[in-house]
Design a protein around this motif. Structure first.
Motif, PDB file in Angstrom:
ATOM      1  N   VAL A   1      40.836  60.500  29.479  1.00  0.00           N
ATOM      2  CA  VAL A   1      42.290  60.533  29.635  1.00  0.00           C
ATOM      3  C   VAL A   1      42.726  59.303  30.426  1.00  0.00           C
ATOM      4  O   VAL A   1      42.096  58.944  31.432  1.00  0.00           O
ATOM      5  CB  VAL A   1      42.759  61.793  30.401  1.00  0.00           C
ATOM      6  CG1 VAL A   1      44.283  61.798  30.550  1.00  0.00           C
ATOM      7  CG2 VAL A   1      42.294  63.055  29.704  1.00  0.00           C
ATOM      8  N   LEU A   2      43.775  58.654  29.974  1.00  0.00           N
ATOM      9  CA  LEU A   2      44.413  57.573  30.729  1.00  0.00           C
ATOM     10  C   LEU A   2      45.681  58.124  31.367  1.00  0.00           C
ATOM     11  O   LEU A   2      46.554  58.637  30.665  1.00  0.00           O
ATOM     12  CB  LEU A   2      44.749  56.399  29.806  1.00  0.00           C
ATOM     13  CG  LEU A   2      45.614  55.281  30.424  1.00  0.00           C
ATOM     14  CD1 LEU A   2      44.881  54.600  31.575  1.00  0.00           C
ATOM     15  CD2 LEU A   2      46.008  54.263  29.354  1.00  0.00           C
ATOM     16  N   VAL A   3      45.763  58.054  32.685  1.00  0.00           N
ATOM     17  CA  VAL A   3      46.965  58.480  33.402  1.00  0.00           C
ATOM     18  C   VAL A   3      47.764  57.233  33.769  1.00  0.00           C
ATOM     19  O   VAL A   3      47.260  56.343  34.464  1.00  0.00           O
ATOM     20  CB  VAL A   3      46.619  59.271  34.682  1.00  0.00           C
ATOM     21  CG1 VAL A   3      47.900  59.691  35.407  1.00  0.00           C
ATOM     22  CG2 VAL A   3      45.777  60.502  34.340  1.00  0.00           C
ATOM     23  N   LEU A   4      48.999  57.172  33.280  1.00  0.00           N
ATOM     24  CA  LEU A   4      49.884  56.042  33.549  1.00  0.00           C
ATOM     25  C   LEU A   4      51.025  56.489  34.455  1.00  0.00           C
ATOM     26  O   LEU A   4      51.799  57.372  34.095  1.00  0.00           O
ATOM     27  CB  LEU A   4      50.481  55.495  32.250  1.00  0.00           C
ATOM     28  CG  LEU A   4      49.533  54.862  31.229  1.00  0.00           C
ATOM     29  CD1 LEU A   4      50.301  54.555  29.943  1.00  0.00           C
ATOM     30  CD2 LEU A   4      48.920  53.590  31.791  1.00  0.00           C
ATOM     31  N   GLY A   5      51.112  55.892  35.638  1.00  0.00           N
ATOM     32  CA  GLY A   5      52.275  56.102  36.485  1.00  0.00           C
ATOM     33  C   GLY A   5      53.232  54.960  36.216  1.00  0.00           C
ATOM     34  O   GLY A   5      52.957  53.801  36.560  1.00  0.00           O
ATOM     35  N   VAL A   6      54.348  55.249  35.560  1.00  0.00           N
ATOM     36  CA  VAL A   6      55.236  54.197  35.050  1.00  0.00           C
ATOM     37  C   VAL A   6      56.533  54.151  35.850  1.00  0.00           C
ATOM     38  O   VAL A   6      57.162  55.176  36.101  1.00  0.00           O
ATOM     39  CB  VAL A   6      55.545  54.428  33.560  1.00  0.00           C
ATOM     40  CG1 VAL A   6      56.530  53.383  33.044  1.00  0.00           C
ATOM     41  CG2 VAL A   6      54.257  54.393  32.745  1.00  0.00           C
ATOM     42  N   ASP A   7      56.900  52.928  36.243  1.00  0.00           N
ATOM     43  CA  ASP A   7      58.201  52.702  36.866  1.00  0.00           C
ATOM     44  C   ASP A   7      59.200  52.418  35.754  1.00  0.00           C
ATOM     45  O   ASP A   7      59.183  51.348  35.145  1.00  0.00           O
ATOM     46  CB  ASP A   7      58.135  51.507  37.822  1.00  0.00           C
ATOM     47  CG  ASP A   7      58.081  51.938  39.275  1.00  0.00           C
ATOM     48  OD1 ASP A   7      58.640  52.994  39.592  1.00  0.00           O
ATOM     49  OD2 ASP A   7      57.468  51.224  40.087  1.00  0.00           O
ATOM     50  N   GLU A   8      60.072  53.371  35.478  1.00  0.00           N
ATOM     51  CA  GLU A   8      61.108  53.197  34.453  1.00  0.00           C
ATOM     52  C   GLU A   8      62.461  53.207  35.134  1.00  0.00           C
ATOM     53  O   GLU A   8      62.878  54.216  35.698  1.00  0.00           O
ATOM     54  CB  GLU A   8      61.036  54.318  33.414  1.00  0.00           C
ATOM     55  CG  GLU A   8      59.794  54.264  32.540  1.00  0.00           C
ATOM     56  CD  GLU A   8      59.807  55.372  31.498  1.00  0.00           C
ATOM     57  OE1 GLU A   8      60.255  56.479  31.837  1.00  0.00           O
ATOM     58  OE2 GLU A   8      59.371  55.125  30.368  1.00  0.00           O
ATOM     59  N   ARG A   9      63.144  52.078  35.092  1.00  0.00           N
ATOM     60  CA  ARG A   9      64.442  51.962  35.755  1.00  0.00           C
ATOM     61  C   ARG A   9      65.511  51.605  34.733  1.00  0.00           C
ATOM     62  O   ARG A   9      65.211  51.291  33.584  1.00  0.00           O
ATOM     63  CB  ARG A   9      64.367  50.917  36.876  1.00  0.00           C
ATOM     64  CG  ARG A   9      63.230  51.230  37.857  1.00  0.00           C
ATOM     65  CD  ARG A   9      63.152  50.263  38.998  1.00  0.00           C
ATOM     66  NE  ARG A   9      61.982  50.539  39.830  1.00  0.00           N
ATOM     67  CZ  ARG A   9      61.720  49.943  40.980  1.00  0.00           C
ATOM     68  NH1 ARG A   9      62.553  49.020  41.439  1.00  0.00           N
ATOM     69  NH2 ARG A   9      60.637  50.251  41.664  1.00  0.00           N
ATOM     70  N   ASP A  10      66.769  51.653  35.155  1.00  0.00           N
ATOM     71  CA  ASP A  10      67.885  51.388  34.240  1.00  0.00           C
ATOM     72  C   ASP A  10      67.740  50.000  33.616  1.00  0.00           C
ATOM     73  O   ASP A  10      67.467  49.005  34.299  1.00  0.00           O
ATOM     74  CB  ASP A  10      69.217  51.479  34.986  1.00  0.00           C
ATOM     75  CG  ASP A  10      69.520  52.901  35.448  1.00  0.00           C
ATOM     76  OD1 ASP A  10      68.926  53.834  34.870  1.00  0.00           O
ATOM     77  OD2 ASP A  10      70.329  53.075  36.383  1.00  0.00           O
ATOM     78  N   ASN A  11      67.933  49.955  32.285  1.00  0.00           N
ATOM     79  CA  ASN A  11      67.893  48.706  31.523  1.00  0.00           C
ATOM     80  C   ASN A  11      66.554  47.973  31.646  1.00  0.00           C
ATOM     81  O   ASN A  11      66.479  46.754  31.559  1.00  0.00           O
ATOM     82  CB  ASN A  11      69.022  47.776  31.973  1.00  0.00           C
ATOM     83  CG  ASN A  11      70.384  48.407  31.815  1.00  0.00           C
ATOM     84  OD1 ASN A  11      70.684  49.034  30.804  1.00  0.00           O
ATOM     85  ND2 ASN A  11      71.225  48.262  32.844  1.00  0.00           N
ATOM     86  N   ASP A  12      65.479  48.718  31.881  1.00  0.00           N
ATOM     87  CA  ASP A  12      64.152  48.124  32.013  1.00  0.00           C
ATOM     88  C   ASP A  12      63.135  49.088  31.431  1.00  0.00           C
ATOM     89  O   ASP A  12      63.092  50.253  31.823  1.00  0.00           O
ATOM     90  CB  ASP A  12      63.848  47.861  33.500  1.00  0.00           C
ATOM     91  CG  ASP A  12      62.504  47.166  33.703  1.00  0.00           C
ATOM     92  OD1 ASP A  12      61.910  46.743  32.694  1.00  0.00           O
ATOM     93  OD2 ASP A  12      62.079  47.046  34.860  1.00  0.00           O
ATOM     94  N   LYS A  13      62.316  48.591  30.497  1.00  0.00           N
ATOM     95  CA  LYS A  13      61.306  49.452  29.880  1.00  0.00           C
ATOM     96  C   LYS A  13      60.260  49.896  30.880  1.00  0.00           C
ATOM     97  O   LYS A  13      59.672  50.961  30.765  1.00  0.00           O
ATOM     98  CB  LYS A  13      60.639  48.717  28.714  1.00  0.00           C
ATOM     99  CG  LYS A  13      59.689  49.594  27.910  1.00  0.00           C
ATOM    100  CD  LYS A  13      59.195  48.874  26.673  1.00  0.00           C
ATOM    101  CE  LYS A  13      58.307  49.790  25.840  1.00  0.00           C
ATOM    102  NZ  LYS A  13      57.831  49.118  24.612  1.00  0.00           N
ATOM    103  N   GLY A  14      60.021  49.053  31.909  1.00  0.00           N
ATOM    104  CA  GLY A  14      59.102  49.430  32.973  1.00  0.00           C
ATOM    105  C   GLY A  14      57.697  48.908  32.776  1.00  0.00           C
ATOM    106  O   GLY A  14      57.346  48.364  31.733  1.00  0.00           O
ATOM    107  N   ARG A  15      56.905  49.055  33.834  1.00  0.00           N
ATOM    108  CA  ARG A  15      55.492  48.684  33.806  1.00  0.00           C
ATOM    109  C   ARG A  15      54.671  49.842  34.340  1.00  0.00           C
ATOM    110  O   ARG A  15      55.176  50.671  35.096  1.00  0.00           O
ATOM    111  CB  ARG A  15      55.249  47.426  34.654  1.00  0.00           C
ATOM    112  CG  ARG A  15      55.848  46.150  34.068  1.00  0.00           C
ATOM    113  CD  ARG A  15      55.561  44.948  34.965  1.00  0.00           C
ATOM    114  NE  ARG A  15      56.045  43.705  34.367  1.00  0.00           N
ATOM    115  CZ  ARG A  15      57.284  43.257  34.474  1.00  0.00           C
ATOM    116  NH1 ARG A  15      58.165  43.956  35.143  1.00  0.00           N
ATOM    117  NH2 ARG A  15      57.638  42.122  33.905  1.00  0.00           N
TER     118      ARG A  15
END
Length: 304
Positions: free
Chosen positions: A66-80
């Protein structure tokens, strides 16, 4: 005799109410769980990794990853992908092996044809490019993915009533001060706690330890009686902030067939690499020998 009959009538009546109430509670709990998993479920295009000839079969207790991704998703940004953790689960050895990948790791971004920081794979191609890039780096199949929205992770912490962590350094971040020792954190504080990196002499490795503490705190608090009574709020937070290609039936199979392995975690550490400036950008360059050892260990856990 008449009084005894009344007493038994009351006992049977109350018992009947309790039984019906329990059945109804079980039904609504089951329905809420399945509804939550439906919200969380997000299928991906591929059915099986290119590094496998056959898909994982949970009923046969195949090891899986399993790959666990903690993603920063902010307004108008797809995130990393701010956090990348790979776990292999092996029911034969009753072991879950976990390794955190430094987000600045310099590697090939599969499908993009460039070398870049591994956490940029999500920004370029979402979950599937992140999976493919991680597979290429570790040379193992990535069977499943769990994506957590880190910006709203605080909702999950608040839903379980806050958590307790053990902080090993004094620091300030996000407008909060964190003293050394045991700390009780609400959601906003927990998010700042796991995001701090530059004031920690261990850099990413210190942050990874804090992330682990917060996750463990959520799991521990989530299993408490108080949280169980507040399950609707918790399910709402999970459904809003987590996405996975695991189905409800697969989750049930994991709980049934892999319980011993999930509870026994062995951690691998990436720590022998070095930072390097390339074209004015800082990257983390993995130590080839350490990477090879990690690849061999993970392959062994996946019975490859």
């Amino acid at each position: 005799m008449k009084n005894k009959r009344k007493i038994w009538s009351w006992i049977l009546g109350i018992s009947g109410i309790l039984v019906v109430g329990t059945v109804l509670l079980g039904y609504f709990l089951y329905k809420d769980v399945t509804d939550t998993v439906k919200d969380m479920h997000e299928p991906i295009d591929r059915k099986v990794s290119e590094k496998r000839t056959e898909p994982v079969t949970f009923k046969e207790k195949d090891p899986f990853s399993v790959l666990v991704l903690g993603v920063d998703e902010r307004d108008n940004d797809k995130g990393r992908s701010d956090t990348m953790v790979v776990m292999t689960v092996n029911p034969l050895t009753n072991t879950t092996t976990m390794v955190s990948i430094p987000r600045d790791t310099y590697t090939e971004i599969v499908g993009k044809g460039i070398q870049d920081k591994i956490n940029h794979a999500y920004a370029f191609g979402g979950i599937e490019m992140s999976m493919a890039t991680t597979e290429n780096l570790l040379d193992i199949p990535i069977d499943y993915v769990v994506q957590v929205n880190m910006e709203s992770f605080q909702d999950i912490v608040d839903a379980v009533g806050g958590i307790t962590v053990n902080n090993d350094i004094d620091f300030a971040a996000g407008g909060h001060t964190f003293a050394k020792g045991a700390l009780s954190l609400n959601g906003e504080e927990a998010l700042s706690f796991i995001r701090m990196r530059y004031e920690d002499p261990r850099g990413d490795f210190g942050r990874q330890d804090r992330q682990k503490q917060v996750i463990q705190g959520v799991l521990k608090q989530g299993a408490s009686v108080g949280s169980i009574m507040n399950y609707k709020t918790i399910f709402a937070a999970l459904g809003k902030n987590i996405r996975t290609n695991l189905t409800f039936d697969e989750m049930v199979s994991i709980q049934s067939n892999y319980r011993g392995a999930v509870g026994n975690v062995n951690q691998l550490y990436i720590q022998k690499g070095q930072g390097k400036m390339i074209n004015g950008v800082w990257y983390y360059i993995m130590d080839e020998n350490e990477l090879g050892t990690i690849q061999t260990t993970l392959k062994s856990e996946l019975a490859m």
